[in-house]
Every structure is written in structure tokens, then in C-alpha cells.
Design a protein around this motif. Structure first.
Motif, PDB file in Angstrom:
ATOM      1  N   ARG A 340       0.823  -1.209   0.000  1.00  0.00           N
ATOM      2  CA  ARG A 340       0.000   0.000   0.000  1.00  0.00           C
ATOM      3  C   ARG A 340       0.856   1.258   0.000  1.00  0.00           C
ATOM      4  O   ARG A 340       0.544   2.230  -0.702  1.00  0.00           O
ATOM      5  N   VAL A 341       1.949   1.245   0.759  1.00  0.00           N
ATOM      6  CA  VAL A 341       2.833   2.409   0.795  1.00  0.00           C
ATOM      7  C   VAL A 341       3.443   2.662  -0.579  1.00  0.00           C
ATOM      8  O   VAL A 341       3.598   3.819  -1.008  1.00  0.00           O
ATOM      9  N   MET A 342       3.775   1.604  -1.310  1.00  0.00           N
ATOM     10  CA  MET A 342       4.318   1.769  -2.659  1.00  0.00           C
ATOM     11  C   MET A 342       3.312   2.471  -3.565  1.00  0.00           C
ATOM     12  O   MET A 342       3.660   3.352  -4.354  1.00  0.00           O
ATOM     13  N   VAL A 343       2.038   2.080  -3.453  1.00  0.00           N
ATOM     14  CA  VAL A 343       0.993   2.737  -4.250  1.00  0.00           C
ATOM     15  C   VAL A 343       0.843   4.197  -3.836  1.00  0.00           C
ATOM     16  O   VAL A 343       0.707   5.089  -4.685  1.00  0.00           O
ATOM     17  N   TYR A 344       0.872   4.453  -2.537  1.00  0.00           N
ATOM     18  CA  TYR A 344       0.764   5.832  -2.058  1.00  0.00           C
ATOM     19  C   TYR A 344       1.915   6.689  -2.584  1.00  0.00           C
ATOM     20  O   TYR A 344       1.717   7.835  -3.008  1.00  0.00           O
ATOM     21  N   ILE A 345       3.130   6.130  -2.555  1.00  0.00           N
ATOM     22  CA  ILE A 345       4.295   6.866  -3.055  1.00  0.00           C
ATOM     23  C   ILE A 345       4.129   7.183  -4.534  1.00  0.00           C
ATOM     24  O   ILE A 345       4.461   8.288  -4.986  1.00  0.00           O
ATOM     25  N   ASN A 346       3.620   6.230  -5.305  1.00  0.00           N
ATOM     26  CA  ASN A 346       3.413   6.471  -6.736  1.00  0.00           C
ATOM     27  C   ASN A 346       2.498   7.673  -6.978  1.00  0.00           C
ATOM     28  O   ASN A 346       2.679   8.419  -7.934  1.00  0.00           O
ATOM     29  N   SER A 347       1.522   7.864  -6.104  1.00  0.00           N
ATOM     30  CA  SER A 347       0.589   8.982  -6.269  1.00  0.00           C
ATOM     31  C   SER A 347       1.184  10.308  -5.812  1.00  0.00           C
ATOM     32  O   SER A 347       0.629  11.361  -6.113  1.00  0.00           O
ATOM     33  N   ALA A 348       2.302  10.256  -5.095  1.00  0.00           N
ATOM     34  CA  ALA A 348       2.899  11.486  -4.564  1.00  0.00           C
ATOM     35  C   ALA A 348       4.188  11.885  -5.249  1.00  0.00           C
ATOM     36  O   ALA A 348       4.610  13.035  -5.136  1.00  0.00           O
ATOM     37  N   VAL A 349       4.827  10.959  -5.970  1.00  0.00           N
ATOM     38  CA  VAL A 349       6.190  11.195  -6.425  1.00  0.00           C
ATOM     39  C   VAL A 349       6.265  11.957  -7.742  1.00  0.00           C
ATOM     40  O   VAL A 349       7.293  12.601  -8.030  1.00  0.00           O
ATOM     41  N   ASN A 350       5.220  11.945  -8.567  1.00  0.00           N
ATOM     42  CA  ASN A 350       5.320  12.546  -9.900  1.00  0.00           C
ATOM     43  C   ASN A 350       5.684  14.035  -9.874  1.00  0.00           C
ATOM     44  O   ASN A 350       6.532  14.474 -10.653  1.00  0.00           O
ATOM     45  N   PRO A 351       5.055  14.868  -9.016  1.00  0.00           N
ATOM     46  CA  PRO A 351       5.476  16.278  -8.981  1.00  0.00           C
ATOM     47  C   PRO A 351       6.951  16.460  -8.645  1.00  0.00           C
ATOM     48  O   PRO A 351       7.598  17.391  -9.136  1.00  0.00           O
ATOM     49  N   ILE A 352       7.495  15.573  -7.824  1.00  0.00           N
ATOM     50  CA  ILE A 352       8.924  15.644  -7.504  1.00  0.00           C
ATOM     51  C   ILE A 352       9.752  15.307  -8.735  1.00  0.00           C
ATOM     52  O   ILE A 352      10.777  15.947  -9.020  1.00  0.00           O
ATOM     53  N   LEU A 353       9.314  14.316  -9.500  1.00  0.00           N
ATOM     54  CA  LEU A 353      10.018  13.951 -10.728  1.00  0.00           C
ATOM     55  C   LEU A 353      10.000  15.095 -11.731  1.00  0.00           C
ATOM     56  O   LEU A 353      11.007  15.364 -12.402  1.00  0.00           O
ATOM     57  N   TYR A 354       8.862  15.773 -11.840  1.00  0.00           N
ATOM     58  CA  TYR A 354       8.792  16.917 -12.758  1.00  0.00           C
ATOM     59  C   TYR A 354       9.829  17.963 -12.371  1.00  0.00           C
ATOM     60  O   TYR A 354      10.499  18.535 -13.237  1.00  0.00           O
ATOM     61  N   SER A 355       9.947  18.227 -11.084  1.00  0.00           N
ATOM     62  CA  SER A 355      10.879  19.245 -10.611  1.00  0.00           C
ATOM     63  C   SER A 355      12.319  18.838 -10.859  1.00  0.00           C
ATOM     64  O   SER A 355      13.163  19.663 -11.257  1.00  0.00           O
ATOM     65  N   LEU A 356      12.639  17.562 -10.653  1.00  0.00           N
ATOM     66  CA  LEU A 356      14.005  17.091 -10.812  1.00  0.00           C
ATOM     67  C   LEU A 356      14.420  17.006 -12.273  1.00  0.00           C
ATOM     68  O   LEU A 356      15.592  17.218 -12.604  1.00  0.00           O
ATOM     69  N   MET A 357      13.486  16.714 -13.162  1.00  0.00           N
ATOM     70  CA  MET A 357      13.840  16.379 -14.540  1.00  0.00           C
ATOM     71  C   MET A 357      13.408  17.408 -15.573  1.00  0.00           C
ATOM     72  O   MET A 357      13.745  17.259 -16.747  1.00  0.00           O
ATOM     73  N   SER A 358      12.658  18.424 -15.174  1.00  0.00           N
ATOM     74  CA  SER A 358      12.180  19.409 -16.143  1.00  0.00           C
ATOM     75  C   SER A 358      12.518  20.819 -15.669  1.00  0.00           C
ATOM     76  O   SER A 358      12.047  21.268 -14.622  1.00  0.00           O
ATOM     77  N   LEU A 359      13.326  21.513 -16.461  1.00  0.00           N
ATOM     78  CA  LEU A 359      13.697  22.885 -16.129  1.00  0.00           C
ATOM     79  C   LEU A 359      12.482  23.802 -16.169  1.00  0.00           C
ATOM     80  O   LEU A 359      12.344  24.702 -15.331  1.00  0.00           O
ATOM     81  N   LYS A 360      11.578  23.578 -17.114  1.00  0.00           N
ATOM     82  CA  LYS A 360      10.385  24.421 -17.223  1.00  0.00           C
ATOM     83  C   LYS A 360       9.506  24.285 -15.993  1.00  0.00           C
ATOM     84  O   LYS A 360       8.962  25.272 -15.489  1.00  0.00           O
ATOM     85  N   PHE A 361       9.343  23.071 -15.489  1.00  0.00           N
ATOM     86  CA  PHE A 361       8.547  22.869 -14.274  1.00  0.00           C
ATOM     87  C   PHE A 361       9.213  23.528 -13.073  1.00  0.00           C
ATOM     88  O   PHE A 361       8.532  24.126 -12.235  1.00  0.00           O
ATOM     89  N   ARG A 362      10.528  23.419 -12.977  1.00  0.00           N
ATOM     90  CA  ARG A 362      11.218  24.042 -11.843  1.00  0.00           C
ATOM     91  C   ARG A 362      11.009  25.554 -11.848  1.00  0.00           C
ATOM     92  O   ARG A 362      10.730  26.160 -10.809  1.00  0.00           O
ATOM     93  N   LYS A 363      11.150  26.158 -13.021  1.00  0.00           N
ATOM     94  CA  LYS A 363      10.949  27.610 -13.114  1.00  0.00           C
ATOM     95  C   LYS A 363       9.506  27.987 -12.798  1.00  0.00           C
ATOM     96  O   LYS A 363       9.250  28.977 -12.109  1.00  0.00           O
TER      97      LYS A 363
END
Length: 373
Positions: A340-363
């Protein structure tokens, strides 16, 4: 079902063997038939089980409280930030980002329907459902809706990127923001129709506790577990196996096209035509390289999103399939907590990935958070 699956699996006659004192009580009961059959909220007789009102271990309580609480807070704030950023900035309103909004909405539904109700769960008796009959059906429906809509959103943006890069001429009419919004409405409509049966396939049972404590209210199946096998297998293949297979095939085509472009550029020959950000124009070579780098950045981010989805959903999907086929179901509470925690993490981690991998999202994040919008 993400949150109530453990309760549903535990509420089975297999557990009679785990509590011999309950079996003895049942054998001595002169109204055994009425003991093993309770009534749901509508008055229908449904199977029930005599169990002990066990409490969760102290360590389990601490972990099961703190981890979902942190995930829920980070996930809700992050996904809401993604929705606000894309909605308020015109430059961010691309077809791909429309699908990312859909993914964020689906993740918010999962966090609200699965993660949030699980936070106080360790303080109730094991297998107890305190939220009532209506919430039993509604939360299960919303959990499946969020999970299935997120899988379809991932599939949709994979198809969009494939068409945009591998078929740039078609992409000029297909990969538009307006069409993306129509596709999102369609996939959400399909998800709602597909998940609607869960509103009627779940019920509440009132289970007699053999230690004399108050009855346990359990969110459980209306039918026998085996009756749901086809539904579970269909869900597994349509919303997990198929999206991953399709994404793997399409991203392999995309990567091949992008590497072919690099080879052409190194030879000094003309690069192929790309749509949107990947389209080669008559601008300077520096600008073309910038567009190409931005395209690679987006592709890397989307590939990581798909890979994270596959890894974090795998334990839960696997145990549901196993328990649907096995005679002796695996009900270890620690492993279920991990799934269940793995599923919860999947629902929370995408915005962090956008910030780490996309300069446009970070800005865009910085502008919104600094109130410069």
C-alpha cells in the motif's frame, strides 16, 4: 482495492483456523447457522466469521501512521501545485501537460480515498471499518477510478509523444491541446463506467468478536472472492500490463527516431522534421540544439514516470493476482503495508520527478511559490 483489500481478504473462513477458540465457540453455539451468517445494511444475509478483535503491534502503528501521513501531505500539495502551474501558465498548456493534469487529478483521488483514510486505521481494531456502508462502496469506487484513470493518462501521453515525434505531419492535427482535452474527458468517462460496478459489489458485514467485544464492521465483498476473478484479471491486464507493454514498444520507437536524428546531425545532413518542440526550423543551429535537448528532457521525464509506475504498482498488483488464484491467501500485514505504501508513493512522487527532470517545471514552481505569477 487499495485500502480495503486487506480487510476484504482477511474476512474469509481461512481465518477460522487461526483462532481455535472461535471455532470452539461456533461449534458450541446452538444457532450456528445464524452465527456464521450476518446481515448487511440492507438486511441481506451474508457470510461472516467469528474472529478475535486483535490490535496492531506498536511498531506497526507508528509506521502505518507516520509514513502515509507524510506521503499524503507531500502528494496532495505537489499534485495541486502541478495543476495550478499548468492551468495558470499559458506556456505550460501543451497536450502532454494536459495529460499530466489528468494524472495529477487521478493521484489526488487515490491519496484522498486510500491514503487519507488509512492514516487513523492503526488505532482501530484489526479488520474494522469505521467509515460506514456508503463510504465502503464510494471509497472503493474512487480508489479504482483513480488507479485506472492514472494508467490511462500515462498511456495517453505516451501515445501523444509517439505521434508527435514519429509522425510529425499527423501530429500537427492530432497532437493539439483541444484534442487532448477531449481524449481526457473520454478516458475519464470510460474509467467511471468501468469502475461503477464496485458501487454495488461491496457491502458491510457485522462480525461477531469471540472475545466478547463489540462487533466488527467490515467492508467486504458482496459475493464470494472467486466471483471477482474475471474482473480482477481484466483490471490487471487493461490497466497495468497493457499500458506498460504499449509504453515499452512506443518509447523504443521514439528513442530510435531520436538517435537517428543525432546520427544525421553528426554527419551534417538535414535533420528530420519534428512537430511542436522537436520541430526543426530555419533558426540557428544553437536554437535547434536547444529544441532537441528540450525534447530529450521531456522524453526522459515521461519514461521515468512510466518506469516508476511499473515498479511501485508491481507488489500490489502481484499480491492481488496471487490471492485471487491461491487457496491459501497471503495476508501478512507488514507486506500489505509495504504494498500500500508503494501505491501511495506512486501517487505522490510525480510532482517531484517533474521538478528534478524538467527545467520548465522548476521555473514554473518557483514563480508560483514566490507569488510572481
Amino acid at each position: 482495492m487499495i485500502m480495503a483489500e486487506i480487510n476484504i481478504d482477511v474476512n474469509s473462513t481461512v481465518l477460522l483456523g487461526a483462532y481455535p477458540e472461535c471455532v470452539n465457540t461456533a461449534k458450541q453455539n446452538t444457532v450456528l447457522n445464524e452465527t456464521l451468517f450476518g446481515k448487511d445494511a440492507s438486511g441481506t444475509r451474508v457470510p461472516t466469521v467469528l474472529i478475535g478483535s486483535e490490535d496492531y503491534p506498536a511498531l506497526y502503528k507508528i509506521i502505518a501512521l507516520t509514513v502515509p501521513l507524510v506521503i499524503f501531505t507531500v502528494g496532495i500539495l505537489g499534485n495541486l501545485l502541478v495543476i495550478i502551474v499548468i492551468s495558470r501558465r499559458r506556456s505550460m498548456q501543451t497536450p502532454t501537460n494536459c495529460y499530466l493534469i489528468s494524472l495529477s487529478v487521478a493521484d489526488c483521488l487515490l491519496l484522498l480515498s486510500a491514503t487519507l483514510p488509512s492514516i487513523p486505521e492503526p488505532f482501530f481494531r484489526r479488520n474494522h471499518w469505521p467509515w460506514g456502508r456508503a463510504m465502503c462502496s464510494v471509497l472503493v469506487f474512487v480508489q479504482y477510478l483513480g488507479a485506472d484513470a492514472s494508467a490511462l493518462s500515462i498511456t495517453a501521453f505516451t501515445l501523444e509523444r509517439y505521434i508527435a515525434i514519429c509522425h510529425p505531419m499527423k501530429a500537427q492535427t492530432i497532437c493539439t491541446t483541444r484534442r487532448a482535452k477531449r481524449i481526457i474527458i473520454s478516458l475519464w468517462g470510460f474509467s467511471i463506467l468501468y469502475c461503477t460496478p464496485w458501487l454495488g459489489l461491496t457491502t458491510m458485514t457485522y462480525t461477531v468478536a469471540c472475545d466478547g467485544s463489540s462487533p466488527l464492521h467490515t467492508c467486504t465483498y458482496r459475493l464470494e472472492r472467486e466471483s471477482y476473478l474475471l474482473y480482477y484479471m481484466t483490471d490487471f491486464f487493461i490497466f497495468y500490463v497493457f499500458p506498460l507493454l504499449l509504453s515499452g514498444i512506443l518509447y523504443s520507437f521514439i528513442i530510435r527516431i531520436l538517435f537517428n536524428k543525432s546520427a544525421l546531425d553528426s554527419d551534417g545532413s538535414k535533420a528530420p522534421d519534428y512537430s511542436n518542440r522537436c520541430r526543426q526550423t530555419s533558426k540557428s543551429r544553437f536554437q535547434n540544439d536547444d529544441n532537441y535537448a528540450l525534447c530529450l528532457q521531456v522524453i526522459r521525464m515521461l519514461v521515468v514516470i512510466v518506469a516508476v509506475f511499473a515498479m511501485l504498482w508491481l507488489p500490489y498488483r502481484a499480491i492481488v493476482v496471487y490471492n485471487s488464484l491461491a487457496n491459501n491467501k497471503y495476508l501478512n500485514i507488514w507486506f500489505w503495508l509495504f504494498c500500500r505504501v508503494m501505491v501511495y508513493i506512486n501517487s505522490a512522487v510525480n510532482p517531484i520527478l517533474y521538478s528534478l527532470m524538467s527545467l520548465k517545471f522548476r521555473k514554473a514552481y518557483r514563480r508560483i511559490l514566490s507569488c510572481r505569477e
